[in-house]
Design an enzyme around this catalytic site. Structure first.
Site, PDB file in Angstrom:
ATOM      1  N   TYR A   1       0.850  -1.192   0.000  1.00 30.76           N
ATOM      2  CA  TYR A   1       0.000   0.000   0.000  1.00 30.76           C
ATOM      3  C   TYR A   1       0.884   1.242   0.000  1.00 30.76           C
ATOM      4  O   TYR A   1       2.048   1.222   0.424  1.00 30.76           O
ATOM      5  CB  TYR A   1      -0.938   0.017   1.209  1.00 30.76           C
ATOM      6  CG  TYR A   1      -0.248   0.185   2.547  1.00 30.76           C
ATOM      7  CD1 TYR A   1      -0.003   1.454   3.080  1.00 30.76           C
ATOM      8  CD2 TYR A   1       0.173  -0.922   3.277  1.00 30.76           C
ATOM      9  CE1 TYR A   1       0.631   1.605   4.308  1.00 30.76           C
ATOM     10  CE2 TYR A   1       0.799  -0.780   4.501  1.00 30.76           C
ATOM     11  CZ  TYR A   1       1.029   0.486   5.015  1.00 30.76           C
ATOM     12  OH  TYR A   1       1.673   0.633   6.229  1.00 30.76           O
ATOM     13  N   CYS A   2       0.316   2.335  -0.507  1.00 23.95           N
ATOM     14  CA  CYS A   2       0.978   3.640  -0.469  1.00 23.95           C
ATOM     15  C   CYS A   2      -0.122   4.691  -0.332  1.00 23.95           C
ATOM     16  O   CYS A   2      -1.289   4.359  -0.146  1.00 23.95           O
ATOM     17  CB  CYS A   2       1.845   3.867  -1.704  1.00 23.95           C
ATOM     18  SG  CYS A   2       0.969   3.685  -3.274  1.00 23.95           S
ATOM     19  N   THR A   3       0.229   5.957  -0.411  1.00 27.83           N
ATOM     20  CA  THR A   3      -0.739   7.011  -0.106  1.00 27.83           C
ATOM     21  C   THR A   3      -1.915   7.031  -1.079  1.00 27.83           C
ATOM     22  O   THR A   3      -3.076   7.009  -0.671  1.00 27.83           O
ATOM     23  CB  THR A   3      -0.046   8.383  -0.112  1.00 27.83           C
ATOM     24  OG1 THR A   3       1.095   8.345   0.733  1.00 27.83           O
ATOM     25  CG2 THR A   3      -1.015   9.461   0.390  1.00 27.83           C
TER      26      THR A   3
ATOM     27  N   GLY B   1      -1.791   5.133  -4.303  1.00 31.38           N
ATOM     28  CA  GLY B   1      -1.814   3.969  -5.175  1.00 31.38           C
ATOM     29  C   GLY B   1      -0.757   3.940  -6.255  1.00 31.38           C
ATOM     30  O   GLY B   1      -0.410   2.869  -6.770  1.00 31.38           O
TER      31      GLY B   1
ATOM     32  N   ILE C   1      -4.074   4.526   0.564  1.00 31.26           N
ATOM     33  CA  ILE C   1      -4.565   4.850   1.906  1.00 31.26           C
ATOM     34  C   ILE C   1      -5.730   5.837   1.845  1.00 31.26           C
ATOM     35  O   ILE C   1      -6.720   5.693   2.567  1.00 31.26           O
ATOM     36  CB  ILE C   1      -3.430   5.445   2.756  1.00 31.26           C
ATOM     37  CG1 ILE C   1      -2.267   4.457   2.882  1.00 31.26           C
ATOM     38  CG2 ILE C   1      -3.934   5.843   4.139  1.00 31.26           C
ATOM     39  CD1 ILE C   1      -0.977   5.097   3.350  1.00 31.26           C
TER      40      ILE C   1
END
Length: 282
Positions: free
Chosen positions: A191-193, A195, A219
Site C-alpha cells: 500500500y501507499c498514499t 496507489g 490509503i
C-alpha cells in the site's frame, strides 16, 4: 502575505484538495502539458506529465475543481484517455499549495528501475473491503511502500517498514527479500498514499514469482471508503503538502513538520524544506 489561493477563496467558498493519476500512453505529452496549464489557471498544486501518463494534486474551490475534472475527462485533446480517471477529494483548512506547476518529466513516479511498463501491466487490485481480509491472512506479507518518515507517522497494523528515505531505494529492499518470501510461499500486499507507487512497483515485480496485491486507490481511498478505517490503521497519514497529515476521516490534524522529521539528522533537509514551503504560503 496570503497565498493567491487562500486570498481568493477563503471568504468565498470552502477549499478542497484532489489527488489523481493514471498510467496511460500519451502520444504527445508536451501538448498535454500545455493544455493542462490552461486548465489549471484557477487552481494551485502540481501535475507531472510523462509518456506513461499523469500524476497530480490540486487545490481550489469545489466549482473550479469540478470544471477541471470534467475537462480532464472530456477535453478532445486528451482523446478520452482520462475518461475513467479517479479523483480523491478532501476538504482543507490549510491551503496545501502556494503555486501551480505542470511539469514534463521522464516518468510520473520514479522507481529507480529502467523500462518499467506500468501502462499495460500491474499487480492485483484489492478493494478497501477486501484489503481488510487480505492483510489478516497468515501467508501475506504487508509492505508499506512509502518512506520511513511516512511509516513512522502512521501505518496499517502488522505492516513492514522497508526502511527507505526515498522511493528509488525501495527496489533493493524487494530484491533482498523476494527469495525469502518465495521460500515461505508468501504473498505480498503493498500500500501507499494514493496507489501510484504500488502500481509502478507491482508492474516491476510481476516476473519475480511472488503474487503481488495492491490496495486500490491507496490509503486515501481506504479512508474514504471505510468509515471504521481506524480498526486497521494506526496513527495518521502523511501528505506531501502544507497540511502535513490527515486522520482516518480525511481531516487535517495538528501534526507539524517537526513532529514528522524532528530528531532525525538525515531528515533535517526535509524539515527545512517543509518550513520554506510553509513560509511561502503565508
Amino acid at each position: 502575505m496570503n497565498s493567491p489561493l487562500s486570498s481568493a477563496t477563503e471568504d468565498v467558498a470552502p477549499l478542497f484538495h484532489i489527488a489523481f493519476y493514471k498510467f496511460v500512453r500519451l502520444d504527445d505529452a508536451d501538448a498535454v502539458v500545455m493544455r493542462l496549464r490552461e486548465l489549471t489557471q484557477d487552481l494551485l498544486g502540481s501535475i507531472l506529465v510523462a509518456d506513461e501518463g499523469i500524476n497530480g494534486v490540486l487545490a481550489g474551490n469545489a466549482a473550479a475543481l469540478d470544471r477541471f475534472e470534467q475537462a480532464l475527462r472530456d477535453d478532445p485533446l486528451f482523446g478520452g484517455r482520462f475518461a475513467d480517471i479517479v479523483f480523491k477529494r478532501s476538504a482543507c483548512k490549510t491551503a496545501p499549495f502556494a503555486r501551480i506547476k505542470v511539469h514534463r518529466k521522464s516518468e510520473i513516479v520514479f522507481l529507480g528501475v529502467d523500462n518499467v511498463d506500468a501502462v499495460s501491466k500491474t499487480g492485483i487490485d484489492v478493494s478497501p473491503q477486501e484489503w481488510r481480509e487480505l492483510i489478516a491472512q497468515d501467508d501475506v506479507v504487508v509492505i508499506d511502500n512509502r518512506n520511513s518518515f511516512e511509516y513512522k507517522l502512521g501505518k496499517f497494523k502488522n505492516a513492514i517498514d522497508p526502511g527507505v528515505d526515498n522511493f528509488r531505494d525501495f527496489p533493493k529492499f524487494i530484491e533482498d527479500h523476494v527469495p525469502e518470501w518465495k521460500k515461505q510461499n508468501k504473498r505480498v500486499a503493498m500500500y501507499c498514499t494514493g496507489g501510484i507507487r504500488c502500481e509502478k512497483t507491482s508492474a516491476w515485480m510481476l516476473e519475480m514469482g511472488v503474487p503481488v496485491y495492491q490496495l486500490e486507490g491507496g490509503i486515501l481511498n481506504y479512508f474514504q471508503q471505510m468509515p471504521d478505517a481506524d480498526k486497521d490503521w494506526q496513527g495518521e497519514c502523511f501528505v506531501f503538502d502544507n497540511r502535513i497529515a490527515l486522520d482516518t476521516h480525511l481531516q487535517e490534524t495538528g501534526t507539524t513538520p517537526e513532529d514528522v522529521y524532528g530528531g532525525e539528522p538525515d531528515w533535517e533537509w526535509r524539515l527545512q524544506r517543509a518550513k520554506r514551503l510553509d513560509e511561502e504560503s503565508d
